[in-house]
Design a protein around this motif. Sequence first.
Motif, PDB file in Angstrom:
ATOM      1  N   LYS A 129       5.684  34.280  56.316  1.00 12.48           N
ATOM      2  CA  LYS A 129       6.760  33.412  55.841  1.00 12.48           C
ATOM      3  C   LYS A 129       7.028  32.234  56.784  1.00 12.48           C
ATOM      4  CE  LYS A 129       7.739  35.976  52.227  1.00 12.48           C
ATOM      5  NZ  LYS A 129       7.682  35.469  50.849  1.00 12.48           N
ATOM      6  N   TYR A 138      17.856  37.889  47.002  1.00 12.20           N
ATOM      7  CA  TYR A 138      17.319  36.729  46.293  1.00 12.20           C
ATOM      8  C   TYR A 138      17.497  36.847  44.782  1.00 12.20           C
ATOM      9  CZ  TYR A 138      13.310  39.944  46.195  1.00 12.20           C
ATOM     10  OH  TYR A 138      12.501  41.055  46.055  1.00 12.20           O
ATOM     11  N   GLU A 197       9.320  39.189  44.811  1.00  7.08           N
ATOM     12  CA  GLU A 197       9.107  38.483  46.068  1.00  7.08           C
ATOM     13  C   GLU A 197       8.995  39.443  47.245  1.00  7.08           C
ATOM     14  OE1 GLU A 197       8.473  35.177  48.468  1.00  7.08           O
ATOM     15  OE2 GLU A 197       8.532  35.303  46.281  1.00  7.08           O
ATOM     16  N   CYS A 198       9.798  40.484  47.247  1.00  5.29           N
ATOM     17  CA  CYS A 198       9.783  41.468  48.334  1.00  5.29           C
ATOM     18  C   CYS A 198       9.675  42.868  47.705  1.00  5.29           C
ATOM     19  CB  CYS A 198      11.046  41.359  49.182  1.00  5.29           C
ATOM     20  SG  CYS A 198      11.220  39.766  50.030  1.00  5.29           S
ATOM     21  N   ASP A 250       9.843  40.479  53.470  1.00  5.07           N
ATOM     22  CA  ASP A 250      10.011  41.848  53.002  1.00  5.07           C
ATOM     23  C   ASP A 250      10.360  42.773  54.159  1.00  5.07           C
ATOM     24  OD1 ASP A 250      10.155  43.855  51.131  1.00  5.07           O
ATOM     25  OD2 ASP A 250       8.050  43.752  50.529  1.00  5.07           O
ATOM     26  N   GLN A 296      19.058  32.707  42.396  1.00  7.85           N
ATOM     27  CA  GLN A 296      18.374  32.583  41.117  1.00  7.85           C
ATOM     28  C   GLN A 296      18.593  31.202  40.494  1.00  7.85           C
ATOM     29  OE1 GLN A 296      16.243  35.051  39.320  1.00  7.85           O
ATOM     30  NE2 GLN A 296      16.130  35.294  41.550  1.00  7.85           N
ATOM     31  N   SER A 309      10.508  30.504  46.994  1.00 12.74           N
ATOM     32  CA  SER A 309      10.535  31.332  45.789  1.00 12.74           C
ATOM     33  C   SER A 309      11.559  32.443  45.929  1.00 12.74           C
ATOM     34  CB  SER A 309       9.159  31.954  45.533  1.00 12.74           C
ATOM     35  OG  SER A 309       9.237  32.896  44.466  1.00 12.74           O
ATOM     36  N   TYR A 310      12.362  32.618  44.890  1.00  6.35           N
ATOM     37  CA  TYR A 310      13.315  33.719  44.813  1.00  6.35           C
ATOM     38  C   TYR A 310      13.044  34.570  43.574  1.00  6.35           C
ATOM     39  CZ  TYR A 310      15.847  30.906  48.274  1.00  6.35           C
ATOM     40  OH  TYR A 310      16.198  30.186  49.390  1.00  6.35           O
ATOM     41  N   ALA A 311      11.788  34.595  43.142  1.00  7.12           N
ATOM     42  CA  ALA A 311      11.426  35.317  41.919  1.00  7.12           C
ATOM     43  C   ALA A 311      11.433  36.822  42.151  1.00  7.12           C
ATOM     44  CB  ALA A 311      10.037  34.879  41.444  1.00  7.12           C
ATOM     45  N   GLU A 371      12.572  45.874  46.789  1.00  4.81           N
ATOM     46  CA  GLU A 371      12.891  46.216  45.410  1.00  4.81           C
ATOM     47  C   GLU A 371      12.644  47.695  45.144  1.00  4.81           C
ATOM     48  OE1 GLU A 371      11.330  43.485  42.496  1.00  4.81           O
ATOM     49  OE2 GLU A 371      11.670  41.762  43.807  1.00  4.81           O
ATOM     50  N   VAL A 431      14.675  31.952  53.647  1.00  2.00           N
ATOM     51  CA  VAL A 431      13.371  32.402  53.162  1.00  2.00           C
ATOM     52  C   VAL A 431      13.316  33.908  53.384  1.00  2.00           C
ATOM     53  CG1 VAL A 431      10.874  32.297  53.507  1.00  2.00           C
ATOM     54  CG2 VAL A 431      12.251  30.204  53.634  1.00  2.00           C
TER      55      VAL A 431
END
Length: 441
Positions: free
Chosen positions: A139, A356, A389-390, A123, A362, A384-386, A394, A120
């Motif tokens: 989380k 992720y 997410e963090c 961020d 993915q 979620s790994y969309a 990113e 999991v």
Amino acid sequence: MSKLALLGGDPVRTMPFPAYEVIGDEEKKAVQEVLDSGVLSRYLGSWHPDFYGGPVVQAFEREWSEKFGVKHSIAVNSCTSGLYAAVGAVGAGPGDEIIVSPYTMAASATAPVIFNAVPVFADIDPKTYTLSAETIAPKITPRTKAIIVVHIFGQAADMDGIMALARSKGIAVIEDCAQVPFATYKGRPVGALGDVGVFSFNYHKHVHTGEGGMCTSENDELAERIRLIRNHAEAVVRDKGTANLVNMVGFNFRLGEIEAAIGRCQLRKGGDLIARRKANVRILEKKLAGVPGLSMPVVGAGGDHVYYVHALDFDEEAAGISRDLFVKAVSAELPATRLREHEGPLMGAGYTRPLYLSPMFQTMTAYGNVQCPFKCPHYKGQVSYAAGECPNAERAHYSRVITHEMMRPPMTEADLSDVAAAFHKVAQHRGELTDFARSGA
């Protein structure tokens, strides 16, 4: 200054930077002694006096413990192996979740998968790039078994807050110390703050044995479980009398005598190598002052920084140019480093794409074709790994972080001046780069 190299001008420097060479006569002598002994390894994968390895491996473990004030040190053949063993030792398994960082080398996040636990992602702090209690807390679920805290780029995460949170929830903490040997946090050695610490001796780390690693722990049971997983646990537990058989499926994570001999020498010289890195960074940061949009690394409260890489923050709006184009232009001004010529200048835009976003996560594909452990019948959570997410990770990777290694010894002040000159040259010509980018060249 002259025209930018990226636009056809002469670069700041063409002569390669000096190699980071830390293997010397001491290591050669130590290796020769091992070769002369005829004992290159002494592990047996059964309950026997040689279960714990040969004399040089065991000496290396004792010396590591003495150096860093930890009760147990367990040598392994890589930091990756150490992370796997640590996850197994804390009892993670199907249905469990382990909180991990998205901004690190892949093994830190895939280690849970080895024991069918689900990673999991929490961020990162936008200043230190490490996990924090604040990013971890949302989380945590009833399924959270452990947290793998990555001390990234050379400095420790804010461990007091993380440990307080973990202890309040009964969650184990594994420290990934691959990039922080000899670092401290509030006067305490990193790697002795959580339940297990894991170090790397890969060839491009601060101190290295080519490949190798070390696990540390104050906990007798965890340390012994790591030793079992390191060396064919399932073949040992009956004769040893081990009662807790959870994750006692062993591997061959054993470090050889030659690597251990090199490691003992590296341990003795490591403090000096770290001091030289710090001195070089102090010199370089003074020389980089005034580059628009560029900020030096932020060292967290109570922490120390041993500079695995020099991670800079770049504000595209303040600089008036994209981070990627800036890095491309600076790289064009500088040479490669000797022994790593094929890599070009040791400088990059970002570090690793948030993990992720990689194919494993993915597609949620690891074991077989039924998406275990992510959609295993034993797992009752929803992960979620969309993209998004963090967001801090990113943003750091795609627009802010610049990493480089051009501060390692034996870089001299003259070498560091060339590095800084490249940054300043590009900054002074950034208007031309903006035109270059608009032209689509």
